[in-house]
Motif scaffolding. Structure first.
Motif, PDB file in Angstrom:
ATOM      1  N   VAL A  23       0.905  -1.434  -0.042  1.00 52.79           N
ATOM      2  CA  VAL A  23       0.309   0.347   0.133  1.00 52.79           C
ATOM      3  C   VAL A  23       0.921   1.678   0.096  1.00 52.79           C
ATOM      4  O   VAL A  23       0.517   1.884  -1.098  1.00 52.79           O
ATOM      5  CB  VAL A  23      -1.105   0.058   1.427  1.00 52.79           C
ATOM      6  CG1 VAL A  23      -1.587   1.884   1.159  1.00 52.79           C
ATOM      7  CG2 VAL A  23      -1.995  -0.795   1.061  1.00 52.79           C
ATOM      8  N   MET A  73      -0.407   4.403   8.163  1.00 51.32           N
ATOM      9  CA  MET A  73      -1.391   3.865   7.855  1.00 51.32           C
ATOM     10  C   MET A  73      -1.906   3.403   7.016  1.00 51.32           C
ATOM     11  O   MET A  73      -1.888   3.747   5.884  1.00 51.32           O
ATOM     12  CB  MET A  73      -2.272   5.249   8.708  1.00 51.32           C
ATOM     13  CG  MET A  73      -3.906   4.922   8.207  1.00 51.32           C
ATOM     14  SD  MET A  73      -4.953   3.295   9.320  1.00 51.32           S
ATOM     15  CE  MET A  73      -5.640   4.638  10.706  1.00 51.32           C
ATOM     16  N   VAL A  75      -4.916   0.693   4.620  1.00 45.40           N
ATOM     17  CA  VAL A  75      -6.194  -0.577   4.518  1.00 45.40           C
ATOM     18  C   VAL A  75      -5.666  -1.169   3.073  1.00 45.40           C
ATOM     19  O   VAL A  75      -5.694  -0.183   1.842  1.00 45.40           O
ATOM     20  CB  VAL A  75      -7.566   0.365   4.281  1.00 45.40           C
ATOM     21  CG1 VAL A  75      -8.796  -0.429   4.340  1.00 45.40           C
ATOM     22  CG2 VAL A  75      -7.522   0.877   6.340  1.00 45.40           C
ATOM     23  N   GLY A  81     -12.934   2.343   2.942  1.00 46.16           N
ATOM     24  CA  GLY A  81     -14.606   2.708   2.963  1.00 46.16           C
ATOM     25  C   GLY A  81     -15.592   2.505   3.464  1.00 46.16           C
ATOM     26  O   GLY A  81     -16.578   2.420   3.240  1.00 46.16           O
ATOM     27  N   GLN A  82     -14.722   0.426   4.497  1.00 45.10           N
ATOM     28  CA  GLN A  82     -15.668   0.563   5.430  1.00 45.10           C
ATOM     29  C   GLN A  82     -15.858   0.623   6.393  1.00 45.10           C
ATOM     30  O   GLN A  82     -16.044  -0.450   7.804  1.00 45.10           O
ATOM     31  CB  GLN A  82     -15.487  -1.159   4.690  1.00 45.10           C
ATOM     32  CG  GLN A  82     -15.924  -1.482   3.195  1.00 45.10           C
ATOM     33  CD  GLN A  82     -15.476  -2.878   3.045  1.00 45.10           C
ATOM     34  OE1 GLN A  82     -15.503  -3.265   3.509  1.00 45.10           O
ATOM     35  NE2 GLN A  82     -15.039  -3.311   2.150  1.00 45.10           N
ATOM     36  N   GLU A  86     -11.318   4.087  10.553  1.00 42.10           N
ATOM     37  CA  GLU A  86     -11.654   4.738  11.418  1.00 42.10           C
ATOM     38  C   GLU A  86     -11.624   3.697  13.065  1.00 42.10           C
ATOM     39  O   GLU A  86     -11.025   3.814  13.569  1.00 42.10           O
ATOM     40  CB  GLU A  86     -13.471   4.882  10.720  1.00 42.10           C
ATOM     41  CG  GLU A  86     -13.764   5.673  12.109  1.00 42.10           C
ATOM     42  CD  GLU A  86     -15.141   6.058  11.604  1.00 42.10           C
ATOM     43  OE1 GLU A  86     -15.685   7.152  10.984  1.00 42.10           O
ATOM     44  OE2 GLU A  86     -15.947   4.936  11.727  1.00 42.10           O
ATOM     45  N   ALA A 107       2.573  12.149   9.556  1.00 42.60           N
ATOM     46  CA  ALA A 107       2.989  12.906   8.925  1.00 42.60           C
ATOM     47  C   ALA A 107       1.995  12.578   7.803  1.00 42.60           C
ATOM     48  O   ALA A 107       1.902  10.975   7.352  1.00 42.60           O
ATOM     49  CB  ALA A 107       4.327  12.359   8.471  1.00 42.60           C
ATOM     50  N   ALA A 108       0.849  13.368   7.028  1.00 40.23           N
ATOM     51  CA  ALA A 108      -0.459  12.959   6.960  1.00 40.23           C
ATOM     52  C   ALA A 108       0.405  13.140   4.692  1.00 40.23           C
ATOM     53  O   ALA A 108       0.016  14.333   4.675  1.00 40.23           O
ATOM     54  CB  ALA A 108      -1.475  13.453   6.744  1.00 40.23           C
ATOM     55  N   ARG A 109      -0.507  12.173   4.241  1.00 37.29           N
ATOM     56  CA  ARG A 109      -0.256  11.951   2.868  1.00 37.29           C
ATOM     57  C   ARG A 109      -0.675  13.220   2.247  1.00 37.29           C
ATOM     58  O   ARG A 109      -2.048  13.502   3.024  1.00 37.29           O
ATOM     59  CB  ARG A 109      -0.376  10.738   2.425  1.00 37.29           C
ATOM     60  CG  ARG A 109       1.036   9.960   2.153  1.00 37.29           C
ATOM     61  CD  ARG A 109       0.631   8.665   1.256  1.00 37.29           C
ATOM     62  NE  ARG A 109       1.689   8.210   1.833  1.00 37.29           N
ATOM     63  CZ  ARG A 109       2.549   6.945   0.838  1.00 37.29           C
ATOM     64  NH1 ARG A 109       1.355   6.320  -0.226  1.00 37.29           N
ATOM     65  NH2 ARG A 109       2.834   6.231   0.941  1.00 37.29           N
ATOM     66  N   ALA A 112      -4.475  12.103   1.842  1.00 32.99           N
ATOM     67  CA  ALA A 112      -5.466  11.310   3.470  1.00 32.99           C
ATOM     68  C   ALA A 112      -5.500  12.121   4.168  1.00 32.99           C
ATOM     69  O   ALA A 112      -6.388  12.053   5.514  1.00 32.99           O
ATOM     70  CB  ALA A 112      -4.569  10.097   4.020  1.00 32.99           C
ATOM     71  N   PHE A 115      -9.198  11.999   5.634  1.00 36.82           N
ATOM     72  CA  PHE A 115      -9.406  10.984   6.249  1.00 36.82           C
ATOM     73  C   PHE A 115      -8.974  11.723   7.488  1.00 36.82           C
ATOM     74  O   PHE A 115      -9.935  11.348   8.706  1.00 36.82           O
ATOM     75  CB  PHE A 115      -8.955  10.478   5.686  1.00 36.82           C
ATOM     76  CG  PHE A 115      -8.632   8.986   6.641  1.00 36.82           C
ATOM     77  CD1 PHE A 115      -9.892   8.329   7.327  1.00 36.82           C
ATOM     78  CD2 PHE A 115      -7.515   8.433   7.699  1.00 36.82           C
ATOM     79  CE1 PHE A 115     -10.031   6.903   8.204  1.00 36.82           C
ATOM     80  CE2 PHE A 115      -7.415   7.714   8.791  1.00 36.82           C
ATOM     81  CZ  PHE A 115      -8.746   6.866   8.766  1.00 36.82           C
TER      82      PHE A 115
HETATM   83  C1  LIG Z   1      -6.192   7.014   3.683  1.00 37.79           C
HETATM   84  C2  LIG Z   1      -6.932   5.578   4.520  1.00 37.79           C
HETATM   85  C3  LIG Z   1      -6.597   4.774   5.749  1.00 37.79           C
HETATM   86  C4  LIG Z   1      -8.531   5.799   5.125  1.00 37.79           C
HETATM   87  O1  LIG Z   1      -9.227   4.632   5.331  1.00 37.79           O
HETATM   88  P1  LIG Z   1     -10.009   3.988   5.113  1.00 37.79           P
HETATM   89  O2  LIG Z   1     -10.662   2.412   6.203  1.00 37.79           O
HETATM   90  O3  LIG Z   1     -10.700   3.597   4.073  1.00 37.79           O
HETATM   91  O4  LIG Z   1     -11.257   4.585   5.811  1.00 37.79           O
HETATM   92  P2  LIG Z   1     -12.727   4.448   6.853  1.00 37.79           P
HETATM   93  O5  LIG Z   1     -13.940   3.863   5.615  1.00 37.79           O
HETATM   94  O6  LIG Z   1     -12.502   4.400   8.039  1.00 37.79           O
HETATM   95  O7  LIG Z   1     -13.327   6.316   6.302  1.00 37.79           O
HETATM   96  C5  LIG Z   1     -13.717   7.055   7.615  1.00 37.79           C
HETATM   97  C6  LIG Z   1     -14.258   8.496   6.591  1.00 37.79           C
HETATM   98  O8  LIG Z   1     -13.225   9.204   6.221  1.00 37.79           O
HETATM   99  C7  LIG Z   1     -13.521   9.626   5.074  1.00 37.79           C
HETATM  100  N1  LIG Z   1     -12.516   8.614   4.188  1.00 37.79           N
HETATM  101  C8  LIG Z   1     -11.557   8.356   3.954  1.00 37.79           C
HETATM  102  N2  LIG Z   1     -10.609   7.855   3.231  1.00 37.79           N
HETATM  103  C9  LIG Z   1     -10.492   9.315   2.589  1.00 37.79           C
HETATM  104  C10 LIG Z   1      -9.723  10.157   2.236  1.00 37.79           C
HETATM  105  N3  LIG Z   1      -8.527   9.537   1.602  1.00 37.79           N
HETATM  106  N4  LIG Z   1      -9.826  11.419   2.122  1.00 37.79           N
HETATM  107  C11 LIG Z   1     -11.211  11.868   2.994  1.00 37.79           C
HETATM  108  N5  LIG Z   1     -12.167  11.344   3.213  1.00 37.79           N
HETATM  109  C12 LIG Z   1     -11.449   9.977   3.931  1.00 37.79           C
HETATM  110  C13 LIG Z   1     -14.402   8.179   4.623  1.00 37.79           C
HETATM  111  O9  LIG Z   1     -15.251   8.617   3.745  1.00 37.79           O
HETATM  112  C14 LIG Z   1     -15.681   7.983   5.763  1.00 37.79           C
HETATM  113  O10 LIG Z   1     -16.032   9.892   6.227  1.00 37.79           O
HETATM  114  P3  LIG Z   1     -17.510   9.748   6.542  1.00 37.79           P
HETATM  115  O11 LIG Z   1     -17.307   9.401   8.648  1.00 37.79           O
HETATM  116  O12 LIG Z   1     -18.383  10.920   6.433  1.00 37.79           O
HETATM  117  O13 LIG Z   1     -18.599   8.404   6.584  1.00 37.79           O
HETATM  118  C15 LIG Z   1      -6.614   4.871   3.167  1.00 37.79           C
HETATM  119  O14 LIG Z   1      -7.818   5.185   2.422  1.00 37.79           O
HETATM  120  C16 LIG Z   1      -5.753   3.959   2.928  1.00 37.79           C
HETATM  121  O15 LIG Z   1      -5.454   3.246   3.098  1.00 37.79           O
HETATM  122  N6  LIG Z   1      -5.126   5.070   1.835  1.00 37.79           N
HETATM  123  C17 LIG Z   1      -3.908   4.172   1.326  1.00 37.79           C
HETATM  124  C18 LIG Z   1      -2.433   4.402   1.802  1.00 37.79           C
HETATM  125  C19 LIG Z   1      -3.057   6.564   2.796  1.00 37.79           C
HETATM  126  O16 LIG Z   1      -2.744   7.042   2.269  1.00 37.79           O
HETATM  127  N7  LIG Z   1      -2.204   6.102   3.911  1.00 37.79           N
HETATM  128  C20 LIG Z   1      -2.232   6.929   5.020  1.00 37.79           C
HETATM  129  C21 LIG Z   1      -0.800   7.631   5.021  1.00 37.79           C
HETATM  130  S1  LIG Z   1      -0.738   9.277   5.565  1.00 37.79           S
END
Ligand SMILES: CC(C)(COP(=O)(O)OP(=O)(O)OC[C@H]1O[C@@H](n2cnc3c(N)ncnc32)[C@H](O)[C@@H]1OP(=O)(O)O)[C@@H](O)C(=O)NCCC(=O)NCCS
Length: 143
Positions: A23, A73, A75, A81-82, A86, A107-109, A112, A115
């Protein structure tokens, strides 16, 4: 979904490394170095499973008396989206609170940031480059 904390060097830790690489590194044309992995010996890993499949991870790195860094972090792409992310953050924060942690930094991309904002984290830096892509520092104070 169940969330466990596999210890450094166990099979659960190694499975998480495979997911983290897929990932967070391979899409950028990068990989972890031996030094990256050795530096993780003091981190706490949180691993989310559904039906015995590892679907998400996050790691906690101690940073000071009452501060930790949230890192790695990730997923699985088909599980996003599940609420896996969270739930991982909830488990992370509950554990941090039990340790007496007050401050969580990360440090957030750029992709992300939304999120983390939904989970109460706030941007507190300008943009910087890490692993070749734009990031901002974010933080949250636990009450
Ligand atoms: C970012 C990440 C960890 C989110 O995990 P996820 O399990 O898909 O997120 P969830 O389903 O728990 O989402 C919770 C809430 O955040 C929102 N959300 C999820 N990803 C988001 C994003 N990239 N940008 C904005 N909002 C986001 C969801 O819509 C949801 O919102 P709601 O409460 O209004 O319904 C996942 O997309 C991921 O692994 N991305 C690639 C790796 C990455 O970028 N990691 C972070 C590095 S800093």
């Amino acid at each position: 979904m169940t969330i466990t904390r596999p210890a450094f060097g166990t099979p659960g830790w190694d499975d998480a490394l495979v997911l983290r690489r897929a990932v967070l590194r391979t899409p950028l044309g990068l990989d972890f170095t031996a030094a990256d992995i050795a530096a993780e010996a003091g981190d706490t890993l949180f691993a989310a499973y559904r039906d015995a499949r590892l679907i998400g991870v996050v790691m906690l790195r101690p940073e000071g008396v009452d501060s930790v860094k949230l890192r790695q972090m990730a997923v699985a792409e088909d599980m996003r989206g599940q609420r896996v992310g969270e739930h991982l953050l909830e488990a992370f924060e509950a554990h941090a609170r039990a340790l007496g942690v007050r401050h969580i930094g990360l440090a957030a991309r750029r992709t992300a940031i939304g999120f983390y904002e939904r989970q109460g984290y706030a941007v507190d830096s300008d943009e910087f480059i890490e692993v070749t892509i734009p990031h901002r520092h974010m933080s949250k104070t636990l009450r």
